[in-house]
Each structure stands twice: as structure tokens, then as C-alpha cells.
Enzyme design. Structure first.
Site, PDB file in Angstrom:
ATOM      1  NE  ARG A 165       7.033   5.853   5.638  1.00 38.34           N
ATOM      2  CZ  ARG A 165       6.904   4.610   5.213  1.00 38.34           C
ATOM      3  NH1 ARG A 165       6.484   3.668   6.052  1.00 38.34           N
ATOM      4  NH2 ARG A 165       7.171   4.296   3.971  1.00 38.34           N
ATOM      5  N   GLY A 193       6.375  -1.367  -4.914  1.00 36.77           N
ATOM      6  CA  GLY A 193       6.495  -2.819  -4.783  1.00 36.77           C
ATOM      7  C   GLY A 193       5.591  -3.552  -5.752  1.00 36.77           C
ATOM      8  CB  THR A 212       4.799   6.287  -2.295  1.00 34.98           C
ATOM      9  OG1 THR A 212       3.885   7.390  -2.315  1.00 34.98           O
ATOM     10  CG2 THR A 212       5.739   6.389  -3.479  1.00 34.98           C
ATOM     11  CD  GLU A 213       8.027   0.704   2.057  1.00 32.09           C
ATOM     12  OE1 GLU A 213       8.688  -0.311   2.402  1.00 32.09           O
ATOM     13  OE2 GLU A 213       7.634   1.564   2.880  1.00 32.09           O
ATOM     14  N   GLY A 214       4.305   0.851  -1.229  1.00 34.37           N
ATOM     15  CA  GLY A 214       3.518  -0.289  -1.696  1.00 34.37           C
ATOM     16  C   GLY A 214       3.300  -0.271  -3.193  1.00 34.37           C
TER      17      GLY A 214
END
Length: 693
Positions: free
Chosen positions: A105, A150, A145-147
Site C-alpha cells: 500500500r 480476519g 477487507t483484511e479486517g
């Protein structure tokens, strides 16, 4: 007892390195056939093993200036590992993903696109893995999106999805919140209670999964990320503030209350020994002052344009900690269970106990801390010198930033709600009643966002019920399929046939893996006897096919250059089981010169299990870190294509070969007349056409 497996490959491309994760789940067509009532109402069962993971350094972001090298210099090692683990005949149906996070990023958009393009090209040139669209399979994902991934992983492992009653926290709520913190950013994801979800619907993502019976599972989840709030970036901001306030012209020392007394480091954290004129941070070991100085880094004074806000003026819906129990991973785990942990520790996070340990450790002199043999190792020493700042930052983020109550100090129950009765039986038995708990593994499976992505993909392969045709994935919290909806990337086209021999081959491989790790030879002998008896009960043609597949497994596992003792050692046995022709055929293939043979395009069962081009041995549930693991006990209970064709030699002549043993004896001396026109061959009741396997 067998399973037909689906596979998935995903690479987590972080700032410090890239980690390979391989997952496996049962084909929905097979799973539906054998599923129990509970399994029908659950998500697909995902499995992994520790040896199916591999991490290499540094991160792919370091290839921004020379993206053409990312394949051979970085990805090749991980690709070879995946090719060894996943059976050759499964490659075309195995999706491969590479999803980059914080490190990528930070690269300029043109460098990001160059690295992504080279990565996709490398995968397509060097593997047969399923990669239909580079933009969805190879990408830099947002922190939100990563969160969300998870959050899926944590609730999947804890059982919040599949056992709502057992994980009821009150107010018809049964999922867990998710907290993640790395070096550069931090994430939060949780499902608000019904009242908050109604009031803040525009802030939420609609997530749709699908259980094995085809019924949808929908959740409204809030997820956000704080860039610059990872421990490393927070430390940089902290040091800059110290230097700006305390550095005097002509001097080079700056007091640092977050370092143990007597420890001297550079701004980058390198230990300074002896005299130096460079800028030094001198530890004073004052943890209370350390806490006071990390608090401004939370950005609580930043204007909040959309109330309420938590950190840095970013809007977050109200959190009901009576029902939102959070699981913290990554730095939340390492900072609470690393330097400050001992053998007597309970896995649950207790603020009072934790703060006492931190105060005692951070008030000691660095010389005393160094006396601990563990700190003499480079990694342990680095952890020790950073432990006090990390502890201070974690406490500030958890309790001052996010607002998680301090267990044992602050009241956490709403009036009239008895938490011991309001939670489900699983929560009462397992004791996960606190608003926050750090975790690394659950039942020996690492809590990784990559697992969440694969759960979503596997759920998309399940055929939907007739009345529930909406796709699996996530997007804006609106009815139907919003314009920003991100599909799971999979479909529910089940395999057309289920071959039980695949099941036996998989079972045999799993037993070999188990035997390698099991020192009890009696158990292994029992399993071999059982398989031997079951093997003889099968039809002869199936025994032949199964032997070829099992022998393929052994060949994949043999080290390069080792003799073929296994295959040749079984010669007499295979002669008795399958006849001379089966043995001779295999022996010619293994010992003859391959240039002597030109075979047409045929299809056979054994062909499906040919060796991969890599020639590497195949490897045989947990992908965990080398840190203490957390069991679920600390939580709530949670084509084939027939193409007979003609076989042609190099001169174009038709070559017809057939085993003499299969011909009727009278035909052995029948002359040189064309067999195809032979009336004896056509009419003899003793003759039958050769079957095509």
C-alpha cells in the site's frame, strides 16, 4: 470414510515477508452425501497443516524498482512448495491468490501495478493453478477487507457461525469482535447489536456465507483500519515527539521513559555501547510516564465529523461490550504473551495482572534484564527492549482508544443483565466472558485472515437452495447484490463424478503422515492390516487402479535420486494381484528408454496421477507461530476426455499392440489376416472387446 478434496492456495504478502497458506476442504457433492444434521447446517470444514505453510523474507514491496525479479527471486520457492503439496490432478481446479497488505500500500500505484502484473504472469507461466482473473486473484487489499477476512476466520474457528446457541452472549448476539495489529496498521471488525445495526446500517458491510445445506448465513459487520497505528509506526511517531521536545542544541541524548533504565539505543532501536556523538535515547524506566506520553498518539483530539469516533477522528459505531467480546491477534497476542508471560499464566487477558507484570519489568535495569539468558538471543533481546513501549501502546489502544473495559476495575454489565446466565452454555463452560482476549491459535490452527478468505471461497462452492440464489460475498448493506459486491470468486458446479479410489489414495497418504509422527509401531501395524484386508475386498479392477495411485504417492515421497525399491519390491505381490501384464507394463515404463515409445492420446485412471513437472516429493493441521498456542478451551465451544484415436509411429504407420495373454489360444496361430475383419474375433462368444478404463 474417504473424502474428495478441494484445495486452495493463498499468499499473504505483508510488509516484512510473504507467507504461503494451503487449505483443503471436502468437495460439496461428497460432503452432502455423508453429512450429519449438524454438518448440513455448518460452513464447509477447512483443514490445513503446519507443513503446508512457508514464509520467506523480505516482502514483495521491495521489488517495486525491479518487478521482473519478483517471480524467480521471491515467489519460486513458495510456488514449488505448493506444487509439492497439492496432487497434480487437482492443480487445474485449485485457485491461487496473492493478496498484499500494508507494505504494498505504501508503493506508488505504478509500482504496485507492475509487481502485481509480474506476479500473475509468473503464476500462469509456472503453474496450472486456477487463475481466471488477475484483478481478483492478485491484488492489494484494503485494510477494511483484511479486517473482515480476519473476523470471518476468528468466528469460524471459535464456532460463532455454526453454534449460535452455544455462543449466545445475550441480546441475540453470538459472534465475536476481531482486533488485529501489525507494524504499520491496526484493524477492527465486529457485528454491532441489533439496535446499533439499525441506527448505523450505512456504516456496515453485508456479509453472506452459505452452509452445506445451501442456506445463507448473513451478517452485518463494521470494519475499519487505522493506518499508522501499528506498533512500528506508532513508535516512530513517539520518538519524533521525544526528540522535538527534549533534544537540546549541542546535546545528543534524549530521555526515553519507555526504555528500561540504563538502555541506550539509536532512533532506530539499535543498542549503543560505549561513547558516541550520535543521537541516543536513554532509558529511564518510568512506565507511568510512558503511558502518559503514548496517549496523545491515539489522536483523540482529532475532530470527529461523524460521531462517535474512537481513534484519529475515525467514525466507529457504538460498541456494546456486554455482547461484543473481542479476539486480538498478532501484536495483541505477542505483546501480552511474549516477554511478560510465564508458565503460570492463564490464557485470558487480565488488566490488573498484566499491568503489574509490565510495571515490574519496565522498572528494572537493563543489565538485570540482560542477565536473562533468553535476551542474549538477538530476537529475544529486541523483544525485551521494545516490550515496554509495546505494552504501553497496547494498553492505550485497548482501553483509552477502543474503550474496552478494564476487567476487574470497570463495570461491564448492563443493568439487569446477569452475564453468568445470559451467555450460552459453551461460554459458561469455557470461560470466555471478558470483553477482550488475545489469541494466536485455536485448536492448533492459526487465526489468519487468509483462512477467512478461503472460508468465503469454499462457501461459494456450495449449491444454494432453490429459494436462496443470492451469491456469496460481501458489499454495501443493501438488499440484493449491490454494485460494489465482491463475490467469493468460486461457483457451485460440483464435480460430475466421485471416484472412491481418490478417497483411498487420500486416506493412505494421511495414514503415512500420521505414522511418521506416531512412535507407536503397534498402531501403525494395525492400520496396515486393516487397509490390507479392506484392499482385498475390493474388485480386481479397482485394486489395480488403487495400486497405481498409491504407488504414485510413494514415488512422489521418494527423495530425488533414491532407488525405486518400493515399486520393484512389490513385484511378486502385484503379479499375483493384477496378473503379469500389469506388472510388465509398469516395469517397461519405469525401466525402458522413454524415447522407444510413442503413445497416442489416451485417457486412463493412472494417467490422472502422473508426476508433476517439478519432480519434487509430495508433502503431507495447523499453521501456527512458534508461540504458545491457545486451545478452543479458552473460548466458547466453538474430465476425463475419451480420445481413443489411433496410435501412430514416426513413419505414420498404424501400430496395433495387444497383450498375447488376452487373446484366445486358437488365435495365436491364425495367420496374418486383419484381425478387425476376423469373423472369429467378431462372433466368438469367448471374446469381448477390450474395455476402456
Amino acid at each position: 470414510m474417504g473424502k474428495r478434496w478441494r484445495w486452495g492456495v493463498i499468499l499473504d504478502a505483508g510488509s516484512s515477508g510473504t507467507r504461503l497458506h494451503i487449505y483443503r476442504w471436502q468437495d460439496p457433492a461428497k460432503a452432502l452425501k455423508d453429512a450429519s444434521y449438524q454438518e448440513l447446517h455448518s460452513l464447509p470444514s477447512i483443514a490445513t497443516k503446519e507443513k503446508w505453510t512457508k514464509k520467506i523474507r523480505p516482502g514483495i514491496s521491495t521489488f517495486g524498482d525491479h518487478p521482473e525479479d519478483v517471480g524467480p527471486d521471491h515467489l519460486q520457492e513458495l510456488v514449488e512448495q505448493a506444487l509439492r503439496v497439492i496432487p497434480d490432478d487437482k492443480h487445474a481446479d485449485t485457485p491461487i491468490f496473492l493478496m498484499a497488505t500494508a507494505g504494498m500500500r505504501l508503493l506508488p500505484p505504478l509500482q504496485q501495478r507492475a509487481v502485481i502484473t509480474e506476479t500473475c504472469s509468473y503464476f500462469r507461466a509456472n503453474t496450472r493453478f486456477f487463475l481466471p482473473d488477475c484483478d481478483t486473484h492478485i491484488q492489494v487489499i484494503p485494510g477494511e477487507t483484511e479486517g473482515l477476512y480476519g473476523w470471518i476466520a476468528a468466528n469460524y474457528l471459535l464456532g460463532g457461525f455454526d453454534d449460535p446457541e452455544g455462543h449466545a452472549h445475550g441480546k441475540n448476539h453470538h459472534t465475536y469482535g476481531f482486533l488485529d495489529m501489525g507494524g504499520a496498521s491496526a484493524q477492527i471488525a465486529f457485528a454491532p447489536n441489533a439496535t446499533v445495526a439499525e441506527q448505523h446500517g450505512d456504516d456496515l458491510k453485508l456479509l453472506r456465507l452459505r452452509s452445506l445445506n445451501g442456506a445463507p448465513k448473513e451478517y452485518k459487520v463494521f470494519t475499519s483500519t487505522w493506518l499508522g497505528f501499528g506498533v512500528n509506526q506508532a513508535r516512530h511517531r513517539y520518538v519524533d515527539a521525544l526528540v522535538n521536545e527534549f533534544l537540546i542544541d549541542g546535546e545528543h541524548e534524549v530521555p526515553d521513559p519507555c526504555l528500561p533504565r540504563g538502555l541506550r539505543t539509536t532512533e532506530k532501536g539499535e543498542i549503543v555501547k560505549g561513547k558516541s556523538n550520535k543521537l541516543e535515547l536513554v532509558g529511564t524506566g518510568q512506565f507511568d510516564e510512558c503511558l502518559r506520553r503514548t496517549h496523545p498518539l491515539l489522536g483523540k483530539d482529532v475532530p470527529c465529523d461523524d460521531e462517535p469516533c474512537l481513534l484519529n477522528g475515525q467514525h466507529v459505531p457504538p460498541i456494546d461490550f456486554d455482547v461484543n467480546h473481542f479476539v486480538g491477534v498478532s501484536e495483541y497476542w505477542h505483546t501480552t504473551h511474549g516477554v511478560f508471560a510465564d508458565s503460570r499464566d492463564d490464557t485470558a487477558y487480565d488488566f490488573n495482572t498484566y499491568q503489574k507484570k509490565v510495571l515490574e519489568f519496565c522498572s528494572r535495569r537493563w543489565e538485570d534484564i540482560e542477565m536473562n539468558s533468553g535476551t542474549r538471543k538477538k530476537d529475544h533481546g529486541k523483544d525485551a527492549q521494545e516490550a515496554c513501549f509495546k505494552a504501553s501502546w497496547l494498553i492505550s489502544v485497548l482501553h483509552e482508544g477502543i474503550g474496552i473495559p478494564r476487567l476487574g476495575i470497570e463495570h461491564t454489565q448492563t443493568p439487569g443483565f446477569n452475564i453468568s446466565k445470559g451467555v450460552g452454555e459453551a461460554a459458561k463452560e469455557k470461560g470466555f466472558l471478558s470483553p477482550f482476549q488475545a489469541a494466536d491459535e485455536i485448536d492448533s490452527v492459526e487465526i489468519s485472515w487468509t483462512l477467512g478468505k478461503m472460508v468465503l471461497y469454499a462457501a461459494g462452492q456450495v449449491p444454494p437452495k432453490d429459494n436462496y440464489r443470492l451469491p456469496v460475498g460481501f458489499g454495501s448493506n443493501v438488499k440484493g447484490v449491490p454494485s460494489d459486491f465482491q463475490h467469493a470468486g468460486s461457483n457451485y458446479n460440483a464435480t460430475s463424478a466421485i471416484d472412491d479410489d481418490d478417497d483411498w489414495a487420500d486416506t493412505a497418504e494421511d495414514i503415512i503422515d500420521h505414522a511418521k509422527s506416531n512412535s507407536t509401531s503397534v498402531f501403525f501395524l494395525f492400520i496396515l492390516v486393516f487397509l490390507f484386508i479392506a484392499f482385498f475386498l475390493r474388485k480386481r479392477d479397482r485394486r489395480m487402479r488403487l495400486y497405481g495411485k498409491f504407488n504414485h504417492i510413494l514415488r512422489r515421497r521418494r527423495r530425488p535420486g533414491s532407488p525405486r525399491k518400493v515399486s520393484l519390491g512389490l513385484s511378486s505381490l502385484t503379479h499375483k494381484l493384477f496378473g503379469r501384464s500389469s506388472y510388465n507394463y509398469e516395469r517397461v515404463l519405469e525401466e525402458g528408454d522413454i524415447n522407444q515409445f510413442e503413445l497416442g492420446e489416451t485417457s486412463s485412471d493412472e494417467g490422472d496421477y502422473s508426476d508433476s513437472s517439478s519432480g519434487a516429493p509430495r508433502l503431507g493441521r495447523s499453521s501456527g507461530l512458534a508461540t504458545p498456542k491457545l486451545n478452543a478451551g479458552s473460548f466458547d465451544d466453538p474430465k476425463k476426455h475419451a480420445h481413443p484415436g489411433s496410435a501412430m509411429d514416426r513413419s505414420g504407420l498404424v501400430v496395433r499392440t495387444e497383450s498375447r495373454e488376452r487373446l484366445f489360444p486358437q488365435m495365436l496361430n491364425a495367420g496374418r489376416r486383419s484381425r478387425a475383419a476376423s469373423p472369429t474375433r467378431l462372433k466368438s462368444p469367448l471374446m469381448s472387446p477390450l474395455s476402456e478404463n
